[in-house]
Design an enzyme around this catalytic site. Structure first.
Site, PDB file in Angstrom:
ATOM      1  N   TRP A 100       0.848  -1.198   0.000  1.00 27.52           N
ATOM      2  CA  TRP A 100       0.000   0.000   0.000  1.00 27.52           C
ATOM      3  C   TRP A 100       0.883   1.247   0.000  1.00 27.52           C
ATOM      4  CZ3 TRP A 100      -4.371  -1.047  -1.847  1.00 27.52           C
ATOM      5  CH2 TRP A 100      -5.119  -2.164  -1.466  1.00 27.52           C
ATOM      6  N   ASP A 167      -1.393   7.253   6.056  1.00 25.39           N
ATOM      7  CA  ASP A 167      -2.474   6.358   5.669  1.00 25.39           C
ATOM      8  C   ASP A 167      -2.761   5.500   6.906  1.00 25.39           C
ATOM      9  OD1 ASP A 167      -4.059   4.255   4.793  1.00 25.39           O
ATOM     10  OD2 ASP A 167      -2.758   3.667   3.127  1.00 25.39           O
ATOM     11  N   LYS A 191     -11.960  -0.752   7.064  1.00 24.79           N
ATOM     12  CA  LYS A 191     -11.114  -1.618   7.883  1.00 24.79           C
ATOM     13  C   LYS A 191     -11.481  -1.511   9.370  1.00 24.79           C
ATOM     14  CE  LYS A 191      -8.568  -2.730   4.255  1.00 24.79           C
ATOM     15  NZ  LYS A 191      -7.616  -1.806   3.682  1.00 24.79           N
TER      16      LYS A 191
HETATM   17  C1  LIG Z   1      -7.004  -1.511   2.283  1.00 22.23           C
HETATM   18  C2  LIG Z   1      -5.928  -0.495   2.334  1.00 22.23           C
HETATM   19  C3  LIG Z   1      -5.814   0.507   1.341  1.00 22.23           C
HETATM   20  C4  LIG Z   1      -6.722   0.557   0.136  1.00 22.23           C
HETATM   21  O1  LIG Z   1      -7.958   1.001   0.495  1.00 22.23           O
HETATM   22  P1  LIG Z   1      -9.144   1.164  -0.560  1.00 22.23           P
HETATM   23  O2  LIG Z   1     -10.151   1.919   0.233  1.00 22.23           O
HETATM   24  O3  LIG Z   1      -9.565  -0.200  -0.959  1.00 22.23           O
HETATM   25  O4  LIG Z   1      -8.622   1.947  -1.715  1.00 22.23           O
HETATM   26  C5  LIG Z   1      -4.825   1.449   1.488  1.00 22.23           C
HETATM   27  N1  LIG Z   1      -3.985   1.427   2.535  1.00 22.23           N
HETATM   28  C6  LIG Z   1      -4.060   0.483   3.491  1.00 22.23           C
HETATM   29  C7  LIG Z   1      -3.113   0.516   4.632  1.00 22.23           C
HETATM   30  C8  LIG Z   1      -5.040  -0.499   3.416  1.00 22.23           C
HETATM   31  O5  LIG Z   1      -5.120  -1.443   4.375  1.00 22.23           O
END
Ligand SMILES: *Cc1c(COP(=O)(O)O)cnc(C)c1O
Length: 361
Positions: A100, A167, A191
């Site tokens: 990611w 993030d 998440k």
């Molecule tokens: C799942 C995830 C993403 C991607 O998220 P989307 O909403 O599916 O674009 C980005 N960063 C991390 C750390 C993730 O776990």
């Protein structure tokens, strides 16, 4: 209904209360005689939910007034380029702790120079790099606080000499965060704070509007948080239903005692599972011990026991464990223990591992 312990990495398990009130709201929202899937987002009841959702975020994470909060579409992946479009003038630095993080850096390269300060790709991202130097001539430093796929986590709010961008898709609201240390925090809701379809962005307002490029209206964060407006994230139609479920999820979290309270429970849940992985001779953890995530726990069969992997997967499935297959890049198993994952689920998983051990003594 079938009994299932949901350990999926995302979309995640949500509190029962949130699901029940979502069901009720689909039938009738706020005594309007119209369901939440059908109401106008200009309905007063909805404007109240939007304002309350923003307030819940502010209360739970102690977000100061000089930070804007917005709820957008597109997922965290859309933020990978939106962050850079809004903040990257010349150069940005990234910490590469997983795919990611790597994807985020790749998108930023379209907007300027990108320096990878450190990477743990050499060991399948099984640890968080240490001892790196953050350059001071960059517009921002980007980190991924929890590496969902590898089960590693940056558990402290780091000191950063430049604007820190994080993030936090998979550990937001799992622990207290000192928001003031960050210029920006973003992530997909699915998440830990809601269903798929809404993305949260928390950004200190004074870092916006500094880039020279022309931004498309929807890409410019200022569009979604107009200074004087009463309503935010209402420039276009917001993801009404996911925001509603997020509102209910955060209401649940607040009632439970907020992020301090959930952090204690999360540590307890993760501790239970890590203790079993370390104790049970059939299994070994994959992440460096000091960097172990409290949200995603990754493990594999112990050396010499690899042949039992499929059997354990089937054994666990029979006992109601869902979503414990590890990401293909790591293999083995992963259990995601997000906020709404009850401790009983972790206890059931640990019992399953013990039972499997007895079979293979
Ligand atoms: C799942 C995830 C993403 C991607 O998220 P989307 O909403 O599916 O674009 C980005 N960063 C991390 C750390 C993730 O776990």
């Amino acid at each position: 209904m079938k009994k299932a312990y949901n350990f999926n990495a995302g979309p995640c398990v949500l509190p029962k209360e949130a699901i029940e009130s979502a069901i009720a709201a689909i039938r009738d929202f706020d005594n309007t005689g119209i369901g939440i899937l059908e109401i106008s987002h200009r309905t007063p009841g909805w404007e109240r939910i939007m304002a309350e959702t923003e307030q819940l975020w502010r209360d739970l994470l102690n977000i100061p007034e000089d930070y804007a909060i917005m709820f957008l579409g597109g997922g965290a992946s859309t933020q990978f380029f939106t962050v850079a479009a809004n903040l990257l003038n010349k150069k940005a630095a990234y910490l590469q702790t997983g795919v990611w993080a790597k994807k985020a850096a790749k998108e930023a390269k379209n907007f300027g120079e990108v320096t990878i300060v450190a990477s743990s790709e050499d060991k399948t991202y099984s640890y968080i790099p240490k001892g790196y130097t953050i350059p001071t001539d960059v517009d921002y430093f980007h980190i991924t606080t929890n590496n969902t796929i590898y089960g590693t986590e940056i558990k402290e709010d780091i000191d950063c000499p430049v604007t820190l961008v994080a993030d936090m898709s998979s550990d937001i609201m799992s622990r207290p965060v000192d928001v003031k240390k960050y210029g920006m925090i973003y992530g997909g809701a699915q998440k830990n704070v809601g269903p798929a379809g809404v993305t949260f962005v928390i950004v200190r307002k004074d870092i916006l509007g500094k880039v020279e490029r022309v931004l498309p209206t929807m890409v410019d964060y200022r569009t979604h948080y107009p200074e004087e407006a009463k309503n935010h994230s209402m420039f276009n139609t917001p993801p009404v239903f996911p925001i509603f479920v997020m509102h209910e999820t955060l209401t649940w979290l607040k009632k439970l005692g907020g992020v301090e309270a959930i952090n204690k429970i999360n540590k307890q849940k993760a501790g239970l599972l890590y203790d079993e992985i370390d104790r049970n001779p059939l299994f070994v953890g994959t992440a460096a011990k000091e960097d172990r995530s409290i949200m995603n726990v990754c493990w594999v069969m112990a050396p010499g026991k690899e042949a039992l992997q499929d059997e354990f997967m089937a054994f666990a499935k029979e006992r109601g464990m869902v979503g414990i297959k590890g990401h293909r890049s790591v293999g083995g198993f992963r259990a995601s223990l997000y906020n709404a994952c009850p401790i009983e689920a972790v206890e059931a998983l640990v019992a399953t591992m013990k039972e499997f051990e007895q079979l293979h003594k």
